[in-house]
Design a protein around this motif. Structure first.
Motif, PDB file in Angstrom:
ATOM      1  N   ASN A   1      -3.457  91.152  20.901  1.00 31.40           N
ATOM      2  CA  ASN A   1      -2.999  92.802  20.169  1.00 31.40           C
ATOM      3  C   ASN A   1      -4.482  93.731  20.862  1.00 31.40           C
ATOM      4  OD1 ASN A   1      -0.779  91.079  19.660  1.00 31.40           O
ATOM      5  ND2 ASN A   1      -1.068  91.298  18.287  1.00 31.40           N
ATOM      6  N   VAL A   2      -5.026  93.407  20.147  1.00 34.66           N
ATOM      7  CA  VAL A   2      -6.679  93.814  20.338  1.00 34.66           C
ATOM      8  C   VAL A   2      -6.839  94.793  21.733  1.00 34.66           C
ATOM      9  CG1 VAL A   2      -9.033  94.577  19.755  1.00 34.66           C
ATOM     10  CG2 VAL A   2      -7.108  93.581  18.070  1.00 34.66           C
ATOM     11  N   LYS A   3      -6.540  93.626  22.172  1.00 30.10           N
ATOM     12  CA  LYS A   3      -6.923  93.334  24.161  1.00 30.10           C
ATOM     13  C   LYS A   3      -6.173  94.181  24.392  1.00 30.10           C
ATOM     14  CE  LYS A   3     -10.125  89.395  24.594  1.00 30.10           C
ATOM     15  NZ  LYS A   3      -9.334  88.668  25.372  1.00 30.10           N
ATOM     16  N   HIS A   4      -4.902  94.458  24.238  1.00 31.94           N
ATOM     17  CA  HIS A   4      -3.986  95.750  25.139  1.00 31.94           C
ATOM     18  C   HIS A   4      -3.671  96.424  24.194  1.00 31.94           C
ATOM     19  CE1 HIS A   4       0.642  96.033  25.655  1.00 31.94           C
ATOM     20  NE2 HIS A   4       0.329  96.854  25.029  1.00 31.94           N
ATOM     21  N   PHE A   5      -4.511  96.850  23.294  1.00 33.66           N
ATOM     22  CA  PHE A   5      -4.760  98.337  22.555  1.00 33.66           C
ATOM     23  C   PHE A   5      -5.523  99.379  23.207  1.00 33.66           C
ATOM     24  CE2 PHE A   5      -6.310 101.150  19.201  1.00 33.66           C
ATOM     25  CZ  PHE A   5      -5.152 102.154  18.991  1.00 33.66           C
ATOM     26  N   ALA A   6      -6.648  98.314  23.450  1.00 31.60           N
ATOM     27  CA  ALA A   6      -7.693  98.711  23.742  1.00 31.60           C
ATOM     28  C   ALA A   6      -7.340  99.026  25.242  1.00 31.60           C
ATOM     29  CB  ALA A   6      -9.032  97.696  23.487  1.00 31.60           C
TER      30      ALA A   6
ATOM     31  N   MET B   1     -12.430 106.375  24.667  1.00 31.29           N
ATOM     32  CA  MET B   1     -13.117 104.960  25.199  1.00 31.29           C
ATOM     33  C   MET B   1     -13.814 104.778  24.080  1.00 31.29           C
ATOM     34  SD  MET B   1     -13.923 105.059  28.537  1.00 31.29           S
ATOM     35  CE  MET B   1     -16.253 104.214  29.069  1.00 31.29           C
ATOM     36  N   ARG B   2     -15.121 105.599  23.945  1.00 28.08           N
ATOM     37  CA  ARG B   2     -15.875 104.871  22.484  1.00 28.08           C
ATOM     38  C   ARG B   2     -14.564 103.509  21.686  1.00 28.08           C
ATOM     39  NH1 ARG B   2     -19.883 109.046  20.273  1.00 28.08           N
ATOM     40  NH2 ARG B   2     -21.293 108.919  21.979  1.00 28.08           N
ATOM     41  N   VAL B   3     -13.132 103.507  21.678  1.00 33.60           N
ATOM     42  CA  VAL B   3     -13.001 103.175  19.849  1.00 33.60           C
ATOM     43  C   VAL B   3     -12.766 101.944  20.325  1.00 33.60           C
ATOM     44  CG1 VAL B   3     -11.277 103.140  18.808  1.00 33.60           C
ATOM     45  CG2 VAL B   3     -11.922 105.035  19.335  1.00 33.60           C
ATOM     46  N   ALA B   4     -12.142 102.117  22.193  1.00 31.73           N
ATOM     47  CA  ALA B   4     -11.904 100.934  22.936  1.00 31.73           C
ATOM     48  C   ALA B   4     -12.656  99.899  23.051  1.00 31.73           C
ATOM     49  CB  ALA B   4     -11.342 100.869  24.193  1.00 31.73           C
ATOM     50  N   GLU B   5     -14.435 100.372  23.538  1.00 29.45           N
ATOM     51  CA  GLU B   5     -15.536  99.962  23.787  1.00 29.45           C
ATOM     52  C   GLU B   5     -15.504  99.339  22.408  1.00 29.45           C
ATOM     53  OE1 GLU B   5     -18.031 102.414  25.629  1.00 29.45           O
ATOM     54  OE2 GLU B   5     -17.354 101.710  27.546  1.00 29.45           O
ATOM     55  N   TRP B   6     -15.724  99.435  21.748  1.00 30.75           N
ATOM     56  CA  TRP B   6     -16.245  99.090  20.133  1.00 30.75           C
ATOM     57  C   TRP B   6     -14.775  97.779  19.514  1.00 30.75           C
ATOM     58  CZ3 TRP B   6     -12.915  98.739  15.314  1.00 30.75           C
ATOM     59  CH2 TRP B   6     -13.899  98.383  14.037  1.00 30.75           C
ATOM     60  N   LEU B   7     -13.690  97.975  19.767  1.00 26.26           N
ATOM     61  CA  LEU B   7     -13.481  97.156  19.755  1.00 26.26           C
ATOM     62  C   LEU B   7     -13.128  95.930  20.771  1.00 26.26           C
ATOM     63  CD1 LEU B   7      -9.158  98.814  19.621  1.00 26.26           C
ATOM     64  CD2 LEU B   7     -10.755  98.114  17.967  1.00 26.26           C
ATOM     65  N   LEU B   8     -13.312  95.978  22.391  1.00 27.64           N
ATOM     66  CA  LEU B   8     -13.732  94.784  22.793  1.00 27.64           C
ATOM     67  C   LEU B   8     -14.767  94.594  23.210  1.00 27.64           C
ATOM     68  CD1 LEU B   8     -12.576  96.458  25.947  1.00 27.64           C
ATOM     69  CD2 LEU B   8     -11.379  95.015  24.951  1.00 27.64           C
ATOM     70  N   ASP B   9     -15.640  94.932  22.527  1.00 26.55           N
ATOM     71  CA  ASP B   9     -17.046  94.634  22.508  1.00 26.55           C
ATOM     72  C   ASP B   9     -17.287  93.619  20.477  1.00 26.55           C
ATOM     73  OD1 ASP B   9     -17.839  95.270  24.497  1.00 26.55           O
ATOM     74  OD2 ASP B   9     -18.669  97.013  23.986  1.00 26.55           O
ATOM     75  N   SER B  10     -16.246  94.493  19.768  1.00 28.91           N
ATOM     76  CA  SER B  10     -16.946  93.632  18.572  1.00 28.91           C
ATOM     77  C   SER B  10     -16.377  91.585  18.997  1.00 28.91           C
ATOM     78  CB  SER B  10     -15.064  93.846  17.659  1.00 28.91           C
ATOM     79  OG  SER B  10     -15.754  93.296  16.197  1.00 28.91           O
ATOM     80  N   PRO B  11     -17.127  91.147  18.217  1.00 21.66           N
ATOM     81  CA  PRO B  11     -17.052  89.276  18.742  1.00 21.66           C
ATOM     82  C   PRO B  11     -15.352  89.149  17.802  1.00 21.66           C
ATOM     83  CG  PRO B  11     -18.994  90.337  17.387  1.00 21.66           C
ATOM     84  CD  PRO B  11     -18.440  91.296  17.663  1.00 21.66           C
ATOM     85  N   ARG B  12     -15.011  89.358  16.224  1.00 17.54           N
ATOM     86  CA  ARG B  12     -14.059  89.162  15.128  1.00 17.54           C
ATOM     87  C   ARG B  12     -12.772  89.846  16.633  1.00 17.54           C
ATOM     88  NH1 ARG B  12     -11.605  89.525  10.480  1.00 17.54           N
ATOM     89  NH2 ARG B  12     -12.852  91.448  10.321  1.00 17.54           N
ATOM     90  N   LEU B  13     -13.381  91.180  16.819  1.00 18.72           N
ATOM     91  CA  LEU B  13     -11.162  91.649  17.342  1.00 18.72           C
ATOM     92  C   LEU B  13     -11.435  92.269  18.303  1.00 18.72           C
ATOM     93  CD1 LEU B  13     -11.444  95.078  15.543  1.00 18.72           C
ATOM     94  CD2 LEU B  13     -10.791  93.304  14.369  1.00 18.72           C
ATOM     95  N   GLY B  14     -12.483  91.367  19.140  1.00 18.29           N
ATOM     96  CA  GLY B  14     -12.214  91.730  20.865  1.00 18.29           C
ATOM     97  C   GLY B  14     -11.563  90.454  21.157  1.00 18.29           C
ATOM     98  N   GLU B  15     -11.060  89.616  20.494  1.00 16.08           N
ATOM     99  CA  GLU B  15     -10.685  87.804  20.914  1.00 16.08           C
ATOM    100  C   GLU B  15      -9.197  87.901  21.151  1.00 16.08           C
ATOM    101  OE1 GLU B  15     -11.856  85.974  23.013  1.00 16.08           O
ATOM    102  OE2 GLU B  15     -14.282  87.061  22.614  1.00 16.08           O
ATOM    103  N   ASN B  16      -8.758  88.839  20.273  1.00 13.23           N
ATOM    104  CA  ASN B  16      -7.384  89.291  19.639  1.00 13.23           C
ATOM    105  C   ASN B  16      -6.652  89.918  20.607  1.00 13.23           C
ATOM    106  OD1 ASN B  16      -4.676  89.884  18.236  1.00 13.23           O
ATOM    107  ND2 ASN B  16      -5.715  90.237  16.614  1.00 13.23           N
TER     108      ASN B  16
END
Length: 107
Positions: free
Chosen positions: A42-47, A25-40
């Motif tokens: 592939n990152v959204k799919h992984f989260a 949960m923490r990793v997924a939220e960090w990925l989605l809330d990251s300004p640069r990573l959250g727009e990708n």
């Protein structure tokens, strides 16, 4: 040469570690809330993949976040319907983000 198996006390995980669902949960939220990573995408799919199991286990924050992700990012009707169901479950449990998002989705 024979190898002995490790004893239970050696192989068991320490009690102070974070349970896997909270870690994912923490990793997924960090990925989605990251300004640069959250727009990708592939990152959204992984989260989304990381949020899936906690959402199935009834973690309200995971249900809200995954539902929001599925409603906004998925292109087919089946995934959007599943996302709305997850948002409804989280909203019934009292999650404010899910209640707001559900109001936006069902207008």
């Amino acid at each position: 040469m024979k190898f002995r198996s490790a004893s239970v006390s050696v192989t068991s995980s320490p009690a102070a570690t974070i349970p896997p669902k909270r870690f994912s949960m923490r990793v997924a939220e960090w990925l989605l809330d990251s300004p640069r990573l959250g727009e990708n995408p592939n990152v959204k799919h992984f989260a989304g993949h990381l949020l899936k199991q906690p959402a199935r286990e009834g973690v309200v924050a995971a249900q809200a976040r995954l539902g929001q992700l599925m409603c906004r990012e998925c292109g087919n009707a089946r995934d959007r319907r599943i996302g709305q169901d997850l948002l409804r479950q989280a909203a019934r449990a009292g999650d404010r983000r899910a209640q707001r998002e559900l109001g936006l989705v069902e207008d």
